[in-house]
Motif scaffolding. Structure first.
Motif, PDB file in Angstrom:
ATOM      1  N   ASN A   2       0.826  -1.209   0.000  1.00  0.00           N
ATOM      2  CA  ASN A   2       0.000   0.000   0.000  1.00  0.00           C
ATOM      3  C   ASN A   2       0.861   1.259   0.000  1.00  0.00           C
ATOM      4  O   ASN A   2       0.565   2.222  -0.715  1.00  0.00           O
ATOM      5  CB  ASN A   2      -0.958  -0.003   1.192  1.00  0.00           C
ATOM      6  CG  ASN A   2      -2.093  -0.960   0.984  1.00  0.00           C
ATOM      7  OD1 ASN A   2      -2.936  -0.756   0.127  1.00  0.00           O
ATOM      8  ND2 ASN A   2      -2.118  -2.033   1.751  1.00  0.00           N
ATOM      9  N   LYS A   3       1.921   1.265   0.797  1.00  0.00           N
ATOM     10  CA  LYS A   3       2.803   2.433   0.832  1.00  0.00           C
ATOM     11  C   LYS A   3       3.543   2.584  -0.492  1.00  0.00           C
ATOM     12  O   LYS A   3       3.688   3.695  -1.017  1.00  0.00           O
ATOM     13  CB  LYS A   3       3.796   2.319   1.998  1.00  0.00           C
ATOM     14  CG  LYS A   3       4.653   3.549   2.168  1.00  0.00           C
ATOM     15  CD  LYS A   3       3.799   4.772   2.500  1.00  0.00           C
ATOM     16  CE  LYS A   3       4.670   5.953   2.868  1.00  0.00           C
ATOM     17  NZ  LYS A   3       3.872   7.121   3.242  1.00  0.00           N
ATOM     18  N   ARG A   6       1.197   4.158  -2.869  1.00  0.00           N
ATOM     19  CA  ARG A   6       1.043   5.599  -2.634  1.00  0.00           C
ATOM     20  C   ARG A   6       2.261   6.385  -3.123  1.00  0.00           C
ATOM     21  O   ARG A   6       2.126   7.531  -3.554  1.00  0.00           O
ATOM     22  CB  ARG A   6       0.779   5.871  -1.162  1.00  0.00           C
ATOM     23  CG  ARG A   6      -0.633   5.500  -0.726  1.00  0.00           C
ATOM     24  CD  ARG A   6      -0.986   6.012   0.651  1.00  0.00           C
ATOM     25  NE  ARG A   6      -0.189   5.441   1.718  1.00  0.00           N
ATOM     26  CZ  ARG A   6      -0.437   4.291   2.326  1.00  0.00           C
ATOM     27  NH1 ARG A   6      -1.464   3.563   1.959  1.00  0.00           N
ATOM     28  NH2 ARG A   6       0.336   3.861   3.302  1.00  0.00           N
ATOM     29  N   ASN A  16      -6.822  -0.131  -8.691  1.00  0.00           N
ATOM     30  CA  ASN A  16      -5.875  -0.434  -7.612  1.00  0.00           C
ATOM     31  C   ASN A  16      -4.742  -1.343  -8.089  1.00  0.00           C
ATOM     32  O   ASN A  16      -4.429  -2.350  -7.468  1.00  0.00           O
ATOM     33  CB  ASN A  16      -6.573  -1.066  -6.401  1.00  0.00           C
ATOM     34  CG  ASN A  16      -7.386  -0.080  -5.634  1.00  0.00           C
ATOM     35  OD1 ASN A  16      -7.170   1.124  -5.733  1.00  0.00           O
ATOM     36  ND2 ASN A  16      -8.338  -0.549  -4.879  1.00  0.00           N
ATOM     37  N   VAL A  73      -3.295  -4.076  -5.664  1.00  0.00           N
ATOM     38  CA  VAL A  73      -3.089  -3.609  -4.291  1.00  0.00           C
ATOM     39  C   VAL A  73      -4.405  -3.761  -3.530  1.00  0.00           C
ATOM     40  O   VAL A  73      -5.433  -3.230  -3.952  1.00  0.00           O
ATOM     41  CB  VAL A  73      -2.618  -2.137  -4.292  1.00  0.00           C
ATOM     42  CG1 VAL A  73      -2.419  -1.632  -2.885  1.00  0.00           C
ATOM     43  CG2 VAL A  73      -1.331  -2.004  -5.111  1.00  0.00           C
ATOM     44  N   GLY A  77      -5.756  -4.037   4.602  1.00  0.00           N
ATOM     45  CA  GLY A  77      -4.568  -4.789   4.961  1.00  0.00           C
ATOM     46  C   GLY A  77      -4.895  -6.197   5.430  1.00  0.00           C
ATOM     47  O   GLY A  77      -6.059  -6.578   5.586  1.00  0.00           O
TER      48      GLY A  77
END
Length: 100
Positions: A2-3, A6, A16, A73, A77
């Motif tokens: 996820n990071k 981003r 995504n 993605v 989480g």
């Protein structure tokens, strides 16, 4: 992931998906930096700054192995996914009139 998503300059927000080329570009930027430099440049927390580079390397290795063009993605989480899964399983049992 996820990071990394981003941080990516090029990504498919609608689906995504993170293009492997974008992940490679982030990897190339990260590998020359120390964890402290990663925190300063990307605003990473200390517990992420030291693992984001090896994580990117793992994702790139897996993508190369399966010849992927993108990485999908997840919206949530792993921990949240487990909780959601347990909640939904319990809800199904309750809706069916079963008790565990």
């Amino acid at each position: 992931i996820n990071k990394l998503f981003r941080l990516a300059a090029v990504k498919d927000k609608e689906r995504n998906r993170l293009p492997i080329e974008s992940l490679q570009a982030i990897y190339d930027r990260l590998h020359v930096l120390t964890p402290q430099q990663r925190m300063d440049e990307f605003g990473l927390m200390p517990d992420r700054a030291d693992v984001i580079f090896p994580a990117a390397e793992i994702f790139l290795t897996l993508a190369a192995t399966v010849r992927a063009e993108y990485i999908y993605v997840p919206v949530i989480g792993l921990a949240d996914g487990i909780v959601d899964s347990l909640y939904m399983a319990d809800k199904v049992c309750i809706d069916k009139g079963e008790e565990e």
